[in-house]
Write a protein that holds these residues in place. Structure first.
Motif, PDB file in Angstrom:
ATOM      1  N   THR A 108     -13.364   0.921  14.220  1.00 54.81           N
ATOM      2  CA  THR A 108     -14.615   1.676  14.380  1.00 54.81           C
ATOM      3  C   THR A 108     -14.608   3.009  13.647  1.00 54.81           C
ATOM      4  O   THR A 108     -15.626   3.434  13.140  1.00 54.81           O
ATOM      5  CB  THR A 108     -14.904   1.982  15.866  1.00 54.81           C
ATOM      6  N   SER A 109     -13.441   3.697  13.625  1.00 54.62           N
ATOM      7  CA  SER A 109     -13.477   5.056  13.071  1.00 54.62           C
ATOM      8  C   SER A 109     -13.358   5.003  11.553  1.00 54.62           C
ATOM      9  O   SER A 109     -12.807   4.054  10.997  1.00 54.62           O
ATOM     10  CB  SER A 109     -12.330   5.891  13.640  1.00 54.62           C
ATOM     11  N   PRO A 110     -13.855   6.041  10.866  1.00 50.25           N
ATOM     12  CA  PRO A 110     -13.694   6.074   9.406  1.00 50.25           C
ATOM     13  C   PRO A 110     -12.232   5.930   8.985  1.00 50.25           C
ATOM     14  O   PRO A 110     -11.935   5.289   7.987  1.00 50.25           O
ATOM     15  CB  PRO A 110     -14.255   7.451   9.019  1.00 50.25           C
ATOM     16  N   GLU A 111     -11.294   6.494   9.781  1.00 52.60           N
ATOM     17  CA  GLU A 111      -9.869   6.411   9.412  1.00 52.60           C
ATOM     18  C   GLU A 111      -9.405   4.958   9.421  1.00 52.60           C
ATOM     19  O   GLU A 111      -8.768   4.473   8.488  1.00 52.60           O
ATOM     20  CB  GLU A 111      -8.991   7.207  10.403  1.00 52.60           C
ATOM     21  N   ALA A 112      -9.742   4.240  10.514  1.00 53.77           N
ATOM     22  CA  ALA A 112      -9.306   2.835  10.632  1.00 53.77           C
ATOM     23  C   ALA A 112      -9.958   1.997   9.530  1.00 53.77           C
ATOM     24  O   ALA A 112      -9.304   1.150   8.902  1.00 53.77           O
ATOM     25  CB  ALA A 112      -9.693   2.299  12.013  1.00 53.77           C
ATOM     26  N   LEU A 113     -11.223   2.253   9.277  1.00 58.14           N
ATOM     27  CA  LEU A 113     -11.939   1.466   8.263  1.00 58.14           C
ATOM     28  C   LEU A 113     -11.390   1.757   6.867  1.00 58.14           C
ATOM     29  O   LEU A 113     -11.253   0.858   6.040  1.00 58.14           O
ATOM     30  CB  LEU A 113     -13.442   1.760   8.340  1.00 58.14           C
ATOM     31  N   ARG A 114     -11.037   3.023   6.641  1.00 57.00           N
ATOM     32  CA  ARG A 114     -10.488   3.372   5.322  1.00 57.00           C
ATOM     33  C   ARG A 114      -9.151   2.643   5.111  1.00 57.00           C
ATOM     34  O   ARG A 114      -8.883   2.114   4.037  1.00 57.00           O
ATOM     35  CB  ARG A 114     -10.298   4.886   5.204  1.00 57.00           C
ATOM     36  N   ILE A 116      -8.188  -0.228   6.303  1.00 55.52           N
ATOM     37  CA  ILE A 116      -8.365  -1.670   6.061  1.00 55.52           C
ATOM     38  C   ILE A 116      -9.064  -1.933   4.728  1.00 55.52           C
ATOM     39  O   ILE A 116      -8.688  -2.846   3.988  1.00 55.52           O
ATOM     40  CB  ILE A 116      -9.164  -2.309   7.229  1.00 55.52           C
ATOM     41  N   MET A 117     -10.083  -1.118   4.418  1.00 53.65           N
ATOM     42  CA  MET A 117     -10.881  -1.433   3.215  1.00 53.65           C
ATOM     43  C   MET A 117     -10.339  -0.795   1.947  1.00 53.65           C
ATOM     44  O   MET A 117     -10.604  -1.290   0.867  1.00 53.65           O
ATOM     45  CB  MET A 117     -12.305  -0.934   3.405  1.00 53.65           C
ATOM     46  N   SER A 118      -9.651   0.320   2.116  1.00 53.31           N
ATOM     47  CA  SER A 118      -9.301   1.046   0.902  1.00 53.31           C
ATOM     48  C   SER A 118      -7.786   1.222   0.743  1.00 53.31           C
ATOM     49  O   SER A 118      -7.172   0.615  -0.130  1.00 53.31           O
ATOM     50  CB  SER A 118     -10.014   2.404   0.946  1.00 53.31           C
ATOM     51  N   THR A 119      -7.162   1.988   1.659  1.00 51.96           N
ATOM     52  CA  THR A 119      -5.742   2.303   1.477  1.00 51.96           C
ATOM     53  C   THR A 119      -4.889   1.036   1.395  1.00 51.96           C
ATOM     54  O   THR A 119      -4.057   0.887   0.509  1.00 51.96           O
ATOM     55  CB  THR A 119      -5.242   3.188   2.655  1.00 51.96           C
ATOM     56  N   TRP A 124      -5.029  -7.272   3.543  1.00 51.72           N
ATOM     57  CA  TRP A 124      -5.957  -8.074   4.350  1.00 51.72           C
ATOM     58  C   TRP A 124      -6.657  -9.117   3.477  1.00 51.72           C
ATOM     59  O   TRP A 124      -7.053  -8.826   2.360  1.00 51.72           O
ATOM     60  CB  TRP A 124      -7.019  -7.164   4.981  1.00 51.72           C
ATOM     61  N   GLU A 125      -6.808 -10.322   4.009  1.00 51.87           N
ATOM     62  CA  GLU A 125      -7.511 -11.374   3.259  1.00 51.87           C
ATOM     63  C   GLU A 125      -8.517 -12.067   4.164  1.00 51.87           C
ATOM     64  O   GLU A 125      -8.497 -11.912   5.381  1.00 51.87           O
ATOM     65  CB  GLU A 125      -6.506 -12.407   2.717  1.00 51.87           C
ATOM     66  N   THR A 464     -21.143   0.727   6.347  1.00 50.41           N
ATOM     67  CA  THR A 464     -20.281  -0.256   5.668  1.00 50.41           C
ATOM     68  C   THR A 464     -21.065  -1.479   5.197  1.00 50.41           C
ATOM     69  O   THR A 464     -20.493  -2.569   5.076  1.00 50.41           O
ATOM     70  CB  THR A 464     -19.146  -0.713   6.627  1.00 50.41           C
ATOM     71  N   THR A 465     -22.344  -1.315   4.919  1.00 50.85           N
ATOM     72  CA  THR A 465     -23.177  -2.458   4.514  1.00 50.85           C
ATOM     73  C   THR A 465     -22.614  -3.190   3.296  1.00 50.85           C
ATOM     74  O   THR A 465     -22.659  -4.416   3.226  1.00 50.85           O
ATOM     75  CB  THR A 465     -24.600  -1.952   4.217  1.00 50.85           C
ATOM     76  N   PHE A 466     -22.094  -2.448   2.337  1.00 49.00           N
ATOM     77  CA  PHE A 466     -21.533  -3.077   1.134  1.00 49.00           C
ATOM     78  C   PHE A 466     -20.004  -3.029   1.169  1.00 49.00           C
ATOM     79  O   PHE A 466     -19.362  -3.271   0.168  1.00 49.00           O
ATOM     80  CB  PHE A 466     -22.034  -2.355  -0.119  1.00 49.00           C
ATOM     81  N   LEU A 467     -19.436  -2.703   2.304  1.00 51.63           N
ATOM     82  CA  LEU A 467     -18.017  -2.386   2.461  1.00 51.63           C
ATOM     83  C   LEU A 467     -17.641  -1.246   1.498  1.00 51.63           C
ATOM     84  O   LEU A 467     -18.517  -0.661   0.861  1.00 51.63           O
ATOM     85  CB  LEU A 467     -17.115  -3.603   2.248  1.00 51.63           C
ATOM     86  N   HIS A 468     -16.327  -0.964   1.405  1.00 49.59           N
ATOM     87  CA  HIS A 468     -15.862   0.073   0.468  1.00 49.59           C
ATOM     88  C   HIS A 468     -14.563  -0.406  -0.155  1.00 49.59           C
ATOM     89  O   HIS A 468     -13.969  -1.367   0.314  1.00 49.59           O
ATOM     90  CB  HIS A 468     -15.602   1.396   1.220  1.00 49.59           C
ATOM     91  N   GLY A 469     -14.113   0.282  -1.179  1.00 47.67           N
ATOM     92  CA  GLY A 469     -12.819  -0.024  -1.778  1.00 47.67           C
ATOM     93  C   GLY A 469     -12.862  -1.228  -2.700  1.00 47.67           C
ATOM     94  O   GLY A 469     -13.941  -1.684  -3.106  1.00 47.67           O
TER      95      GLY A 469
END
Ligand code: HEM
Length: 527
Positions: A108-114, A116-119, A124-125, A464-469
């Motif tokens: 939920t938080s920007p940190e957790a999402l960053r 998974i999606m970016s760092t 993740w697959e 996160t509509t288009f996700l990130h990263g």
């Protein structure tokens, strides 16, 4: 770790059992010992999976626990996760335990999402079963690729989506919207809009990506529209089959004698044949013309020299599928929200009828961003960790399933509740009103009359509509431009109202979000 524990415990019990039974004679050993030890090992495994591991050892215990819910089946998809986010506004993630003990992470938080999606994006697959199933339908192009293969494909395809190419598509987007306006004027009165939105976006992606006119806005029988209609807006039977592909091995699923398999074979083979013909024409065009064939996404892919013909066909199918129903869904929800908010519709009409570039009109931009935020076309997407990894400082083991839910993230009260301020309010402080996270308020995306990129939040991971990263939508700028041209063209000429205000509009849909039962609008020409 759990396996070691199970092996030790199971082995000890098995040994003890064997000793006891050996004293009772060899026949009894043969009859009962193996059965008993298998049952005991199974019982231990189940106890471990469903009680001991989740409650005592799983690192995911660090996150708040929520009750098991079938989030895939609910409407709108993401409703319950949003309630959890309200309940635990400061959590980095919540964890749902399925009945057999599998833990599912909802970041939920920007940190957790960053993370998974970016760092740690490549940790993740997508689920292998879903990938195999969708790959059969939309080709094994960029969306389905993973790891090094994905990195290579993404690098080769990115130049085709650069902003210069997308800007050049503006006149095509405006012209096709004009054809839609004329068709709607001819219909004169009430229309089921989601159907027209799909026709528009197919008629734009055709020439933009493949130099191919589909002409679905002006003709009723188009095989491409029909194939995608059946595959991407599928029957309950096809949906059940898709979900079962998450669990069944593909060699088995593809051989099942069900209608879904036949439907996929027939439509996909038609679509592949069409793409092959278009590709051959493109090769011929490139050979003949000094300047090269018409400039489109396909030309850029072919000229990159990175793909075989079969791989190019996979990419073509991917762009057709990913690039048409998605924007059609966003356009449908735009019309819905503008019909509900006639004041915004009026201000927008004044803006788009004035002078200025469609790409940089402030209200139009705010309307599009609010539509993407409130009705993300892909309301939920799934990932599985391929190795041990980190989410918001917590070690997460290999095999963890994460559900990213843009519908809930984009409405998270901690980030999207606020205060309405406008230039008028700034001059007379005290007039500010509370702003609810679920309220449609295009001004979130304006600051002192200028466009802002975060909607007033402090991180772009709040949306996160288009996700990130690296796995974000490669067609994001294309989709944003397309939506702007379509809304501007429609609102400039037509007044939009809900035709059946008594009927509740609920977001449903399988792959992309659409109003269940369609969206009936009354669209009248405005002077
Ligand atoms: C409103 C419009 C759109 C939305 C909301 C949207 C959303 C998304 C999302 C959420 C993903 C990530 C899916 C996942 O990995 O689970 C994605 C990926 C992708 N989208 Fe879009 N999309 C839109 C329009 C488009 C268009 C117009 C195109 C092409 C012309 C496109 C092409 C792709 C491709 C190729 C990927 C895979 C990217 C990768 O994995 O590297 N999309 N999109």
């Amino acid at each position: 770790m759990p396996v070691t524990f199970l092996q030790a415990a199971g082995g000890a019990i098995l040994l003890r059992y064997a000793i006891v039974l050996s004293q009772a004679g060899p026949k009894l050993i043969l009859t009962h010992a193996w059965t008993a030890s298998i049952l005991i090992a199974l019982a231990l495994w189940l106890t471990d999976r469903s009680l001991l591991y989740p409650n005592l050892r799983s690192p995911l215990r660090a996150f708040p626990r929520v009750p098991a819910t079938n989030v895939m089946a609910e409407r709108p998809r993401g409703k319950t996760p949003l309630n959890w986010f309200r309940q635990f506004p400061d959590a980095d993630a919540v964890v749902m335990r399925e009945p057999l003990g599998r833990m599912i992470l909802f970041p939920t938080s920007p940190e957790a999402l960053r993370d998974i999606m970016s760092t740690n994006s490549y940790h993740w697959e997508k689920n292998p079963g879903i990938r195999a199933f969708l790959g059969r339908v939309i080709g094994f192009g960029l969306i389905m690729a993973e790891g090094e293969d994905h990195k290579k494909q993404r690098k080769a395809l990115t130049p085709a989506f650069n902003i210069r190419h997308i800007r050049a598509l503006g006149p095509l987007m405006a012209d096709k919207t004009q054809v839609l306006v004329e068709q709607l004027e001819k219909e004169g009165g009430v229309v089921e809009f989601s159907h027209w939105a799909s026709r528009l976006t197919l008629d734009i992606i055709g020439p933009a990506a493949l130099s191919r006119e589909f002409g679905t806005l002006t003709s009723d029988d188009d095989p491409v529209a029909e194939a995608f209609g059946e595959l991407l807006d599928p029957s309950p039977e096809l949906i059940t089959f898709m979900v079962s592909n998450m669990f069944l091995p593909q060699w088995f699923a593809t051989r099942l004698p069900v209608k879904a398999n036949r439907l996929i074979r027939v439509h996909c083979s038609k679509l592949r044949t069409l793409c092959r013909t278009i590709l051959n024409e493109k090769h011929d065009g490139l050979k003949q013309a000094e300047e090269g064939a018409e400039d489109d996404i396909l030309k850029n892919i072919v000229q990159s020299g990175q793909f075989t013909d079969e791989e190019v066909i996979d990419q073509m199918l991917t762009f057709l599928a990913a690039g048409h129903e998605t924007t059609a869904s966003a356009l449908t929800w735009s019309m819905y929200l503008l019909a509900l908010h006639k004041d915004v519709q009026a201000r927008l009409r004044a803006e788009v009828r004035g002078s200025g570039e469609v790409e940089s009109m402030p209200i139009l931009n705010g309307v599009c961003e609010e539509v993407f935020r409130l009705y993300p076309t892909v309301p939920l997407t799934i990932r599985q960790s391929m190795c041990d990894t980190i989410v918001a400082g917590i070690g997460v083991p290999k095999g963890t399933v994460a559900l990213i839910v843009p519908y809930a993230i984009n409405r998270h009260p901690k980030h999207w509740n606020g205060v309405k301020t406008s230039s008028a309010d700034e001059k007379s402080p005290g007039l500010s009103e509370k702003l609810d996270c679920e309220e449609f308020w295009p001004e979130r995306w304006l600051m002192d009359g200028r466009i802002n990129k975060h909607g007033g939040t402090n991180s772009n991971f709040c949306e996160t509509t288009f996700l990130h990263g690296p796995r974000s939508c490669i067609g994001k700028d294309f989709a944003k431009a397309e939506l702007k041209y379509a809304i501007a063209g429609l609102v400039a000429k037509l007044d939009i109202d809900i035709a059946d205000p008594e009927r509740e509009v609920i977001a449903g849909g399988t792959v992309t979000t659409k109003p269940i039962g369609g969206l009936n609008l009354r669209m009248k020409k405005v002077a």
